[in-house]
Design a protein around this motif. Structure first.
Motif, PDB file in Angstrom:
ATOM      1  N   ALA A  95      -7.693   0.860  12.891  1.00 37.84           N
ATOM      2  CA  ALA A  95      -7.046  -0.224  13.604  1.00 37.84           C
ATOM      3  C   ALA A  95      -7.388  -0.242  15.203  1.00 37.84           C
ATOM      4  O   ALA A  95      -6.640  -0.357  15.898  1.00 37.84           O
ATOM      5  N   GLY A  96      -8.724   0.328  15.639  1.00 37.02           N
ATOM      6  CA  GLY A  96      -9.020   0.354  16.738  1.00 37.02           C
ATOM      7  C   GLY A  96      -9.697  -0.927  17.490  1.00 37.02           C
ATOM      8  O   GLY A  96      -9.542  -2.136  16.669  1.00 37.02           O
ATOM      9  N   GLY A  97     -10.419  -0.946  18.344  1.00 38.85           N
ATOM     10  CA  GLY A  97     -11.434  -1.867  19.033  1.00 38.85           C
ATOM     11  C   GLY A  97     -12.232  -2.566  17.817  1.00 38.85           C
ATOM     12  O   GLY A  97     -12.241  -3.731  18.054  1.00 38.85           O
ATOM     13  N   ASN A 121      -4.646   2.077   8.263  1.00 40.36           N
ATOM     14  CA  ASN A 121      -4.980   3.093   9.143  1.00 40.36           C
ATOM     15  C   ASN A 121      -4.059   4.287   8.947  1.00 40.36           C
ATOM     16  O   ASN A 121      -2.921   4.391   8.496  1.00 40.36           O
ATOM     17  N   LYS A 162      -0.283   1.609  14.430  1.00 41.15           N
ATOM     18  CA  LYS A 162      -1.246   0.996  15.281  1.00 41.15           C
ATOM     19  C   LYS A 162      -1.792  -0.361  14.305  1.00 41.15           C
ATOM     20  O   LYS A 162      -2.167  -1.361  14.711  1.00 41.15           O
ATOM     21  N   PHE A 179      -3.064   4.734   4.512  1.00 41.43           N
ATOM     22  CA  PHE A 179      -4.176   5.044   3.361  1.00 41.43           C
ATOM     23  C   PHE A 179      -3.611   5.710   2.256  1.00 41.43           C
ATOM     24  O   PHE A 179      -4.120   5.126   1.076  1.00 41.43           O
ATOM     25  N   ALA A 202     -14.106   0.502   9.713  1.00 41.98           N
ATOM     26  CA  ALA A 202     -14.258  -0.051  11.160  1.00 41.98           C
ATOM     27  C   ALA A 202     -13.449   1.335  12.093  1.00 41.98           C
ATOM     28  O   ALA A 202     -13.088   1.178  13.020  1.00 41.98           O
ATOM     29  N   THR A 203     -13.381   2.499  11.357  1.00 42.33           N
ATOM     30  CA  THR A 203     -12.876   3.644  11.912  1.00 42.33           C
ATOM     31  C   THR A 203     -13.881   4.205  12.561  1.00 42.33           C
ATOM     32  O   THR A 203     -15.232   4.191  12.324  1.00 42.33           O
ATOM     33  N   SER A 204     -13.714   5.191  13.562  1.00 41.70           N
ATOM     34  CA  SER A 204     -14.740   6.126  14.170  1.00 41.70           C
ATOM     35  C   SER A 204     -15.070   7.297  13.654  1.00 41.70           C
ATOM     36  O   SER A 204     -15.941   8.049  13.999  1.00 41.70           O
ATOM     37  N   ALA A 205     -14.690   7.439  12.169  1.00 44.64           N
ATOM     38  CA  ALA A 205     -14.837   8.537  11.432  1.00 44.64           C
ATOM     39  C   ALA A 205     -16.244   8.835  11.241  1.00 44.64           C
ATOM     40  O   ALA A 205     -16.877   9.973  11.312  1.00 44.64           O
ATOM     41  N   GLU A 219     -17.513  11.832   9.175  1.00 43.60           N
ATOM     42  CA  GLU A 219     -16.321  12.070   8.347  1.00 43.60           C
ATOM     43  C   GLU A 219     -15.992  10.683   7.482  1.00 43.60           C
ATOM     44  O   GLU A 219     -16.320   9.849   7.634  1.00 43.60           O
ATOM     45  N   PRO A 237     -12.671   8.382   6.046  1.00 42.87           N
ATOM     46  CA  PRO A 237     -11.365   8.117   6.204  1.00 42.87           C
ATOM     47  C   PRO A 237     -10.663   8.531   4.814  1.00 42.87           C
ATOM     48  O   PRO A 237     -11.296   8.611   3.782  1.00 42.87           O
ATOM     49  N   PRO A 238      -9.450   8.995   5.060  1.00 43.76           N
ATOM     50  CA  PRO A 238      -8.840   9.462   3.633  1.00 43.76           C
ATOM     51  C   PRO A 238      -8.221   8.627   2.715  1.00 43.76           C
ATOM     52  O   PRO A 238      -7.259   8.204   2.689  1.00 43.76           O
TER      53      PRO A 238
HETATM   54  P1  ATR Z   1     -13.097   1.856  18.529  1.00 46.84           P
HETATM   55  O1  ATR Z   1     -12.857   1.138  19.539  1.00 46.84           O
HETATM   56  O2  ATR Z   1     -14.578   2.427  18.232  1.00 46.84           O
HETATM   57  O3  ATR Z   1     -12.537   1.241  16.908  1.00 46.84           O
HETATM   58  P2  ATR Z   1     -10.521   3.445  18.481  1.00 46.84           P
HETATM   59  O4  ATR Z   1      -9.808   2.576  19.227  1.00 46.84           O
HETATM   60  O5  ATR Z   1     -10.542   5.026  19.232  1.00 46.84           O
HETATM   61  O6  ATR Z   1     -12.186   3.387  18.485  1.00 46.84           O
HETATM   62  O7  ATR Z   1      -9.981   3.678  17.071  1.00 46.84           O
HETATM   63  C1  ATR Z   1     -10.741   4.531  16.271  1.00 46.84           C
HETATM   64  C2  ATR Z   1     -10.104   4.123  14.590  1.00 46.84           C
HETATM   65  O8  ATR Z   1     -10.839   5.014  13.913  1.00 46.84           O
HETATM   66  C3  ATR Z   1      -8.578   4.401  14.742  1.00 46.84           C
HETATM   67  O9  ATR Z   1      -8.103   3.388  13.756  1.00 46.84           O
HETATM   68  C4  ATR Z   1      -8.521   5.870  14.335  1.00 46.84           C
HETATM   69  O10 ATR Z   1      -7.240   5.872  13.415  1.00 46.84           O
HETATM   70  P3  ATR Z   1      -6.043   6.351  14.369  1.00 46.84           P
HETATM   71  O11 ATR Z   1      -5.537   5.131  14.869  1.00 46.84           O
HETATM   72  O12 ATR Z   1      -5.202   6.793  13.191  1.00 46.84           O
HETATM   73  O13 ATR Z   1      -6.317   7.421  15.194  1.00 46.84           O
HETATM   74  C5  ATR Z   1      -9.728   5.769  13.290  1.00 46.84           C
HETATM   75  N1  ATR Z   1     -10.308   7.334  13.108  1.00 46.84           N
HETATM   76  C6  ATR Z   1     -10.789   8.052  13.675  1.00 46.84           C
HETATM   77  N2  ATR Z   1     -11.153   9.116  12.882  1.00 46.84           N
HETATM   78  C7  ATR Z   1     -10.816   8.949  11.634  1.00 46.84           C
HETATM   79  C8  ATR Z   1     -10.649   9.797  10.795  1.00 46.84           C
HETATM   80  N3  ATR Z   1     -11.392  10.928  10.526  1.00 46.84           N
HETATM   81  N4  ATR Z   1     -10.179   9.252   9.486  1.00 46.84           N
HETATM   82  C9  ATR Z   1      -9.359   8.006   9.703  1.00 46.84           C
HETATM   83  N5  ATR Z   1      -9.463   7.243  10.770  1.00 46.84           N
HETATM   84  C10 ATR Z   1      -9.984   7.803  11.747  1.00 46.84           C
END
Ligand code: ATR
Length: 279
Positions: free
Chosen positions: A134-136, A157, A162, A181, A195-198, A203, A205-206
């Motif tokens: 739920a990021g950018g 998310n 968020k 999740f 769309a996560t940065s995992a 990594e 996402p769970p």
């Molecule tokens: P971007 O602008 O690239 O989307 P961001 O705004 O920092 O970057 O958002 C990163 C997203 O990846 C978020 O949704 C983050 O979850 P949280 O809001 O809970 O932090 C998600 N994210 C990053 N690493 C993650 C992981 N290991 N597992 C699950 N979600 C992850």
């Protein structure tokens, strides 16, 4: 920066920017369409972004792409913005408009839709879609996906608040829902978009259970030289396809190229070339 006299200059600003494929992609587009351009990558820190944009255009630069972590700053700086940039809350393409003002667009979401519907030939209507994160990156793709007549679109998310806050910005669309999740267990989706940065730290996402429908597919907005953890997860869990965001990258670049040059490059040979180079 060295300039070639008389040649239209373009650049991508970001930090870090060393591994950007944009100069290569735009140079290939230019060769293919018989255009002469000079497109470079420039490492720009957020602190100097506004000044660097100003000096780029003041010195005759024609167009800029902005990438991480500068897209929101580009959004704030652009005086005029396209509707899709307003939905995304971020700008990845800048140019000077006919009135002399800095104009910002966002071609990321449209680039994703091109890759899904043209390159992968998916018909998204009546499909159940899941966005992880739920990021950018998520915000940039929601509106163009909602315009595909989906059956529903769920944003999951890690920090569920968020996801709620993000969905609120698109309120009025009945097809949009949010969840944690954990709540994914037992649900089924035709397409899961990561769309996560995992992926950036390899990594996953769970994911609870396997929320993938029988012939469902997986798509990671991230890309790399190797399949991302999420792309591997899709393959291991029987996805009908499991792709990373290389196609989206090339498509968003093609849309920016069109905005600047008025010519649509053929993306297929460029995607094919970049894919063959990482095999
Ligand atoms: P971007 O602008 O690239 O989307 P961001 O705004 O920092 O970057 O958002 C990163 C997203 O990846 C978020 O949704 C983050 O979850 P949280 O809001 O809970 O932090 C998600 N994210 C990053 N690493 C993650 C992981 N290991 N597992 C699950 N979600 C992850």
């Amino acid at each position: 920066m060295n300039t070639t006299f008389g040649v239209d200059r373009y650049a991508v600003f970001g930090h870090p920017i060393g591994h950007s494929k944009s100069p290569r992609i735009h140079t290939l587009f230019a060769q293919q369409t018989g255009q002469t351009i000079d497109y470079r990558a420039q490492d720009v820190m957020p602190e100097s972004f506004n000044m660097d944009v100003e000096s780029f255009f003041a010195s005759g630069g024609k167009g800029l792409n902005c990438t991480v972590p500068l897209k929101e700053l580009a959004f704030n700086l652009a005086l005029q913005k396209s509707e899709r940039a307003l939905h995304a809350g971020a700008v990845n393409t800048l140019m000077i408009d006919a009135t002399g003002h800095l104009w910002g667009d966002n071609t990321d979401g449209a680039g994703l839709i091109c890759d899904l519907t043209i390159n992968l030939q998916l018909d998204l209507s009546d499909k159940r879609l899941l966005i992880l994160g739920a990021g950018g990156a998520s915000r940039g793709i929601i509106q163009p996906l909602l315009e595909q007549n989906l059956a529903n679109l769920v944003i999951a998310n890690r920090t569920v608040e968020k996801a709620h806050a993000l969905a609120k910005q698109f309120s009025g669309s009945g097809a949009l829902a949010t969840c944690s999740f954990d709540a994914l267990a037992g649900q089924q989706f035709d397409l899961i978009i990561n769309a996560t940065s995992a992926s950036l730290s390899d990594e996953l996402p769970p994911l609870s259970g396997c929320p993938l429908a029988a012939d469902g597919g997986c798509y990671d907005l991230a890309y790399g030289t190797q399949p991302t953890a999420f792309v591997r997860w899709g393959r291991e869990n029987g996805a009908s396809f499991s792709k990373d965001g290389l196609g989206m990258l090339v498509e968003q670049a093609a849309l920016a190229f069109y905005l600047w040059r008025g010519v649509r490059p053929d993306t297929r040979p460029v995607i094919g070339l970049l894919e063959s180079e990482r095999k």
